[in-house]
Write an enzyme that holds these catalytic residues in place. Structure first.
Site, short mmCIF file in Angstrom:
data_model
loop_
_atom_site.label_atom_id
_atom_site.label_comp_id
_atom_site.label_asym_id
_atom_site.label_seq_id
_atom_site.Cartn_x
_atom_site.Cartn_y
_atom_site.Cartn_z
N LYS A 167 38.43 54.01 51.28
CA LYS A 167 39.79 54.50 51.09
C LYS A 167 40.54 54.52 52.42
CE LYS A 167 39.64 55.17 46.72
NZ LYS A 167 40.39 54.23 45.87
N ASP A 195 41.53 50.37 50.41
CA ASP A 195 42.32 50.72 49.23
C ASP A 195 43.20 51.93 49.56
OD1 ASP A 195 43.31 51.33 46.74
OD2 ASP A 195 41.36 51.66 45.78
N GLU A 221 44.01 46.75 49.15
CA GLU A 221 44.29 47.05 47.74
C GLU A 221 45.39 48.10 47.60
OE1 GLU A 221 40.73 47.50 45.44
OE2 GLU A 221 41.57 49.12 44.23
N GLU A 247 45.56 47.67 39.09
CA GLU A 247 44.91 48.68 38.26
C GLU A 247 45.92 49.57 37.55
OE1 GLU A 247 42.93 50.60 41.81
OE2 GLU A 247 43.26 52.38 40.62
N ASP A 270 42.22 46.79 34.66
CA ASP A 270 41.15 47.61 34.12
C ASP A 270 41.06 47.31 32.63
OD1 ASP A 270 39.64 49.80 32.95
OD2 ASP A 270 39.74 50.69 34.95
N HIS A 297 39.03 46.11 37.84
CA HIS A 297 38.91 47.50 38.27
C HIS A 297 38.02 48.21 37.25
CE1 HIS A 297 40.36 51.75 38.01
NE2 HIS A 297 40.31 51.66 39.32
N GLU A 330 33.75 45.54 40.44
CA GLU A 330 33.69 46.82 41.14
C GLU A 330 32.58 47.70 40.58
OE1 GLU A 330 37.39 49.05 40.85
OE2 GLU A 330 36.74 50.36 42.49
CA CA Z 1 41.79 51.19 43.55
#
Ligand code: CA
Length: 377
Positions: A167, A195, A221, A247, A270, A297, A330
């Protein structure tokens, strides 16, 4: 021919032992909405929606009357019925997660009825196992966050992962320190992605991208809000780091926006939100038409993981050569017993790869005892 008899949503929930956070909010509980669709002859399929579980449950109850009594094999017809019933007020968002959950359960059912794995029914397996990347390295209240992130990254490397995602989105200076510390810890032969969960404005995203280019980042991301398509495409012009997103995008028309405006190098639908296996197969075909990579995702139980695994086993990558370009998916590694205990078999990667299940349908089943244990009362 057997007909759909019941459509039952279940909300499962677990309070985390250790809370964690990202650029938008804190996680102290994981809640997921599953759906079980059962036919006259007792055959059943499981699906799952991504997003606020109680709202998805209401969405499934909204769609339920459209499905009862129909042939479960007519998935595209059922998909279209649900889509048209929701189009006036749900071209994005949570009602499409309910539709997606139902679609995934119908694919599981289809496989069980026909005795074939979903990946075969999608048109065939391009690969028997899929490379995964570890998703983790969230923020926690720690004195030395960058050191803790580096330790976590080393743990993934020791487990055999050669790709992982961390992150960013705290603030640019802290992000740079964290990224550099993690990269230094894991060495140069591991793919490292970042991300931001759309934490930044365009100028901030450009600044961060330029500052971490030397840390060999495989993709950046959700750098900016998913509403700002032109910021995505402008950012792509300023950095050599590939840009990923999607996503928060829904349906093929949402992804058409991303592709036509050249927003992303990697599209991340997703399956449990963007329209189910049916729609994400269409999105994957469109990504390929535009020459964009697709890496789904995932954030849920083994049902969501299996759906992504079957689809990723099937898709064609834009690169064409004798050694088929590697597909990637992922794999969330944060604390989540709903992922590890609810669905059997558990997906345990070997050298960062997952085997595509061979059994009919999704090839997974929900442990009914665990379901009772985690069911939100
Ligand atoms: Ca993400």
């Amino acid at each position: 021919m057997t007909k759909i008899r019941t459509v039952e949503p279940f909300v499962v929930s677990h309070e985390l032992e250790r809370e964690f956070y990202f650029s938008q909010w804190k996680y102290d509980t994981r809640s997921i909405c599953l759906v079980k669709i059962t036919c006259d002859d007792g055959t059943f399929g499981w699906g799952e929606g991504y997003g606020p579980a109680q709202v998805i449950k209401s969405g499934i109850e909204f769609f339920r009357p459209l499905l009862i009594g129909y042939n479960p094999l007519e998935i595209e017809s059922l998909w279209q019925m649900m889509y048209l019933r929701s189009l006036d007020y749900a071209r994005r968002g949570i009602l499409l997660s309910a539709l997606s959950a139902i679609d995934v359960a119908l694919w599981d059912l289809r496989g069980k009825i026909l005795g074939q794995p979903v990946s075969v029914l999608l048109g065939g397996r391009r690969r028997k196992s899929v490379r995964t990347y570890a998703t983790g390295m969230y923020f926690t209240e720690t004195e030395s966050l960058s050191e803790r992130l580096a330790q976590e990254a080393l743990g993934y490397k020791e487990q055999g992962f050669d790709a992982m995602k961390m992150k960013v989105g705290l603030n640019i200076e802290k992000d740079i320190e964290n990224v550099q510390t993690v990269r230094q810890a894991i060495g140069s032969d591991i793919d490292l992605m970042i991300d931001a969960n759309h934490a930044y404005s365009l100028p901030e995203a450009i600044k961060l991208a330029q500052a971490v280019e030397s840390s060999q980042i495989s993709w950046f991301e959700e750098p900016v809000s998913p509403e700002y398509y032109s910021s995505y495409s402008q950012l792509r012009q300023t950095t050599s780091i590939p840009i990923a997103g999607g996503e928060c995008e829904y349906l093929r028309w949402g992804f058409l926006n991303l592709f036509q405006q050249q927003c992303v190098d990697i599209a991340q639908p997703d399956i449990c939100a963007a329209g189910g296996i049916t729609e994400v197969k269409r999105i994957a075909d469109m990504a390929n038409t535009f020459g964009v990579d697709l890496v789904p995702h995932t954030w849920g139980t083994g049902i969501a993981l299996s759906a992504a695994l079957h689809l990723t086993a099937n898709i064609d990558m834009p690169g064409s050569r004798l050694n088929n370009a590697e597909a990637l998916m992922e794999l969330d590694r944060t604390e989540n017993p709903l992922r590890d205990e609810l669905v059997q078999p558990t997906f345990s990667p070997h050298n960062g790869r997952l085997q595509v299940p061979d059994k009919p349908g999704l090839g997974v089943n929900v442990d009914e005892d665990a379901l009772t244990r985690y069911l939100l009362k």
